[in-house]
Design a protein around this motif. Structure first.
Motif, PDB file in Angstrom:
ATOM      1  N   PRO A 183     -45.796  -7.532   1.385  1.00  0.00           N
ATOM      2  CA  PRO A 183     -45.031  -6.397   0.860  1.00  0.00           C
ATOM      3  C   PRO A 183     -45.514  -5.022   1.282  1.00  0.00           C
ATOM      4  O   PRO A 183     -44.978  -4.032   0.782  1.00  0.00           O
ATOM      5  N   THR A 184     -46.477  -4.888   2.173  1.00  0.00           N
ATOM      6  CA  THR A 184     -47.132  -3.593   2.325  1.00  0.00           C
ATOM      7  C   THR A 184     -46.598  -2.761   3.494  1.00  0.00           C
ATOM      8  O   THR A 184     -46.905  -1.571   3.580  1.00  0.00           O
ATOM      9  N   GLY A 185     -45.879  -3.345   4.434  1.00  0.00           N
ATOM     10  CA  GLY A 185     -45.193  -2.567   5.471  1.00  0.00           C
ATOM     11  C   GLY A 185     -46.016  -2.198   6.696  1.00  0.00           C
ATOM     12  O   GLY A 185     -45.480  -1.596   7.631  1.00  0.00           O
ATOM     13  N   ASN A 186     -47.309  -2.547   6.728  1.00  0.00           N
ATOM     14  CA  ASN A 186     -48.137  -2.140   7.871  1.00  0.00           C
ATOM     15  C   ASN A 186     -48.071  -3.156   9.004  1.00  0.00           C
ATOM     16  O   ASN A 186     -48.180  -4.361   8.790  1.00  0.00           O
ATOM     17  N   ALA A 187     -47.933  -2.629  10.235  1.00  0.00           N
ATOM     18  CA  ALA A 187     -47.991  -3.488  11.419  1.00  0.00           C
ATOM     19  C   ALA A 187     -49.447  -3.857  11.687  1.00  0.00           C
ATOM     20  O   ALA A 187     -50.374  -3.200  11.202  1.00  0.00           O
ATOM     21  N   SER A 215     -39.466  -2.304  13.251  1.00  0.00           N
ATOM     22  CA  SER A 215     -40.768  -1.783  13.711  1.00  0.00           C
ATOM     23  C   SER A 215     -40.843  -1.661  15.223  1.00  0.00           C
ATOM     24  O   SER A 215     -41.624  -0.863  15.747  1.00  0.00           O
ATOM     25  N   GLN A 216     -40.052  -2.494  15.925  1.00  0.00           N
ATOM     26  CA  GLN A 216     -40.136  -2.586  17.401  1.00  0.00           C
ATOM     27  C   GLN A 216     -41.543  -2.970  17.869  1.00  0.00           C
ATOM     28  O   GLN A 216     -41.918  -2.699  19.000  1.00  0.00           O
ATOM     29  N   ASP A 316     -44.188   0.597   8.543  1.00  0.00           N
ATOM     30  CA  ASP A 316     -43.565   0.377   9.855  1.00  0.00           C
ATOM     31  C   ASP A 316     -42.277  -0.408   9.716  1.00  0.00           C
ATOM     32  O   ASP A 316     -41.733  -0.907  10.705  1.00  0.00           O
ATOM     33  N   SER A 317     -41.787  -0.560   8.490  1.00  0.00           N
ATOM     34  CA  SER A 317     -40.716  -1.496   8.222  1.00  0.00           C
ATOM     35  C   SER A 317     -39.612  -0.828   7.409  1.00  0.00           C
ATOM     36  O   SER A 317     -39.577   0.397   7.298  1.00  0.00           O
TER      37      SER A 317
END
Ligand SMILES: *Cc1c(COP(=O)(O)O)cnc(C)c1O
Length: 385
Positions: A183-187, A215-216, A316-317
């Motif tokens: 759930p945190t969104g980091n790449a 995020s690509q 990133d999401s």
């Protein structure tokens, strides 16, 4: 408990599906207005009418409802291979590198069956992360080894290496990472990617790229160097097809051939195949809303950073993860869980559904007006704390 059911399953808690809430309601009964479903990271945009009409036409004129679906997914695999090559600017992805499933959830299970079943291995996950890996492993009696993350949600690599090198009687056979994480969104960071590169080839590395289109960021181009890597992707997020349940894996042909042995023969309904084929052929059109979603993500993030009771992390999401600050919890006079639950329940009462998870709230980026309401409702919820 019925005595023929495996005893270990009584310990297991089922994944709470959408619509949210342990009670199974989309919102509290007293709430009758707008409901913003920002709890499952779907695209806020439905398919364009034109595509829906094409699907309806296909159902009416092409689909034979009395016939089983194409069990080989040949056309869909070819189309996905083409898209995958484009997406990572490579040219080696062939249908033989692809296995298609009823959502990537099915692939997670197939991968576990292919690697760990029968006491052969355990899995490694870094919490907080996508809960389905652990839940699915447990349904199969597969042990789950967890390591932590730091303040920025970067994986504790020392602990992870330790777990892989010195695991007990049941060795770690699979490592699951999400890129970017939920759930945190980091790449994944460069250090984390470097770590994945040196994991021994006796361990399968699952790189879940469910949020790739936002995020690509992708590790697909490195796959040929690592026969022990598999990339998972899905049509449930940016392709706006969550209702149709289509996911796919890209991997070494020997692994995909194994996945094909394991899956159920007709795992993907005809209309889901048709819908996936149509959307993948229209990828460019469907992705035109991504810049808007990312702008909204950045705006939501910026505005959340000005709310002093919240700690918010860069993403990133298409989601943002927040926690209450310890000051906010202290001022509320409640326990951390009770304070968070109060905010969550207040949001729900106001019609904003988010996911309460890992000591925080995971908020899906919605349409601009939904994000406005998220902020307004959060302010009300925090004032009442
Ligand atoms: C949403 C999501 C998926 C997609 O699952 P499907 O079964 O394809 O709908 C996979 N992995 C992660 C981390 C997700 O958040």
């Amino acid at each position: 408990m019925l005595s023929f059911i495996r005893a270990d399953l009584s310990q297991l808690v089922a994944y709470t599906p959408h619509p949210g809430g342990a009670e199974g309601h989309a919102a509290t009964p007293e709430h009758t207005g707008q409901i913003d479903r920002l709890d499952t990271n779907e695209s806020p945009y439905d398919l364009p009418d034109e595509l829906k009409q094409k699907l309806a036409w296909a159902y009416q004129h092409e689909l034979e409802a009395n016939r089983y679906p194409d069990g080989g997914h040949a056309a869909l695999k070819a189309a996905i291979a083409h898209y995958a090559n484009d997406s990572a600017q490579v040219d080696w992805v062939q249908p033989e590198h692809i296995s298609v499933s009823s959502g990537s959830d099915e692939l997670i299970r197939s991968l576990l069956i292919a690697t760990c079943l029968g006491g052969e291995g355990s899995i490694l996950v870094a919490e907080p992360t996508f809960s389905m890996y652990g839940i699915t492993a447990k349904t199969l009696g597969i042990p789950v080894v967890t390591v932590g993350r730091d303040e920025q949600f970067q994986i504790d690599l020392a602990a992870a290496n330790q777990a892989i090198a010195h695991s007990s009687s049941v060795p770690v056979r699979v490592v699951f990472v999400v890129h970017p994480n939920s759930p945190t969104g980091n790449a994944l960071t460069e250090a984390e990617i470097e770590w994945l590169r040196q994991i021994p080839d006796t361990v399968l590395v699952v790189i879940d790229e469910a949020y790739f289109e936002f995020s690509q960021t992708s590790l697909l181009s490195e796959l040929p160097l690592h026969p022990n890597w598999v990339v998972l992707r899905t049509f449930s997020k940016a392709f706006r097809l969550a209702s149709h349940r289509v996911g796919y894996a890209i991997a070494h042909p020997e692994l995909t051939a194994t996945l094909e042995k394991i899956r159920l023969p007709y795992n993907l309904p005809s209309m889901s195949q048709t819908a996936a084929l149509l959307t993948v052929s229209q990828a460019e059109t469907l992705m035109t809303v991504i810049p808007t979603i990312l702008q909204e993500r950045d705006r939501l993030y910026q505005q959340l950073t000005t709310v002093h009771q919240l700690r918010v992390w860069p993403s990133d999401s298409n989601l943002v993860f927040v926690r209450l600050t310890s000051d906010a919890v202290a001022a509320s006079g409640r326990s951390p869980e009770a304070a968070l639950d109060a905010v969550f329940q207040s949001l729900k009462q106001q019609g904003t559904l988010v996911r309460k998870i890992s000591g925080g709230l995971r908020i899906t980026v919605g349409k601009p007006e939904e994000n406005e309401r998220t902020l307004a409702h959060l302010v009300v919820a925090l004032q009442a704390l």
